[in-house]
Design an enzyme around this catalytic site. Structure first.
Site, PDB file in Angstrom:
ATOM      1  CE  LYS A 136      25.993 -35.236  81.548  1.00  0.00           C
ATOM      2  NZ  LYS A 136      26.820 -35.559  80.381  1.00  0.00           N
TER       3      LYS A 136
ATOM      4  NE  ARG B 158      31.114 -40.084  83.865  1.00  0.00           N
ATOM      5  CZ  ARG B 158      30.826 -38.994  84.577  1.00  0.00           C
ATOM      6  NH1 ARG B 158      29.632 -38.425  84.479  1.00  0.00           N
ATOM      7  NH2 ARG B 158      31.748 -38.456  85.380  1.00  0.00           N
TER       8      ARG B 158
END
Length: 283
Positions: free
Chosen positions: A214, A254
């Protein structure tokens, strides 16, 4: 609720042409199924299948297209004995996916994008991941305003959790996700990673940490000129977060690249053993 003796590793299969991370490499059904099986071979405990990009600025696909993308992949992986999670904001996709073999529903909106989601999940009895969410991806960056990030995220997640329970979902079937990168800037994300233990304690539910590749990791890794590495060059940083999250008691991480994070959570688990059963003698 699926459980393991350590922090689990959730591998990501994006069946989309426009993922921020992999740019549509797994858009083909057979390629997506093979990729999911490869991730399991690398150490993933479960696979999260999604057919709609939630990157900042993304627009939504229609229901029929999301179903076309997701259901065959869920079926194919479940047929091979894989524990499958479906990443969707649509109740119809959740319902069809569970019927096809998915065992968890992972809704980034926490049941807020589709009024039918909570009743459907309550009816089908699947575990439910609720994420901290302030609105759709198209304008979520405008919502990244906090005075006390961790407290506000906990309070808003608690309201989402309470809404799910009031709608009939048993609390023991709910996992919470602080929503890294969703309506957040890098300092907000870092504060939330650091608060993993607090999130679990104050909300009383398992925590899913989804930091993989991210933007906030890109900001951390930026060079002196401010150049941010592309998403696929953030896997080592992702594994570092996986180790931290596992050490802080996360239920699962995740990730897109599984092997390094699978190693990281196992090292964290070994350290827990050292904490509880210290070896005699000096090191």
């Amino acid at each position: 609720m699926p459980s393991w003796d350590r922090c689990a590793v959730m591998g990501v299969v994006n069946v989309t042409p426009d993922s921020f991370s992999d740019g549509g490499r797994w858009f083909d059904t057979e390629a997506a199924i093979k990729h999911g099986l490869d991730l399991v071979a690398e150490g993933a405990d479960l696979i999260d299948v999604g057919g709609e990009s939630t990157r900042p600025g993304a627009t939504r696909v229609d229901e029929a297209e999301e179903l076309r993308r997701v259901i065959p992949v869920v079926q194919g992986l479940a047929r091979e004995g894989v524990v499958v999670s479906v990443d969707t904001m649509r109740a119809s996709v959740a319902e069809r996916s569970v019927a096809a073999g998915a065992r968890l529903v992972n809704d980034v909106s926490g049941g807020r994008a589709d009024a039918r989601m909570i009743p459907v999940v309550a009816e089908i009895g699947a575990p439910f991941v609720v994420m901290h969410w302030r609105g759709q991806s198209i304008d979520m960056n405008d919502r990244a305003v906090y005075t006390d990030t961790v407290t506000e995220v906990i309070d808003e997640l608690r309201a989402t959790l309470d809404r799910a329970v009031a709608g009939g979902i048993a609390p023991e079937r709910i996992v919470v996700d602080p929503g890294l990168g969703f309506a957040k800037q890098a300092p907000h994300d870092l504060a939330l990673v650091d608060a993993t233990t607090r999130l679990a304690r104050e909300l009383g539910r398992p925590v899913l940490v989804a930091a993989s590749r991210k933007r906030f990791l890109g900001r951390v890794l930026a060079d002196e000129s401010g150049t941010v590495p592309p998403a696929r060059e953030r896997d080592a940083a992702t594994a570092a977060v996986s180790a931290i999250a596992a050490r802080e008691g996360a239920w699962a991480v995740r990730v897109h690249a599984v092997r390094a994070s699978a190693d990281a959570v196992r090292v964290a688990r070994a350290l827990e053993g050292e904490d509880t059963n210290p070896a005699e003698g000096s090191r």
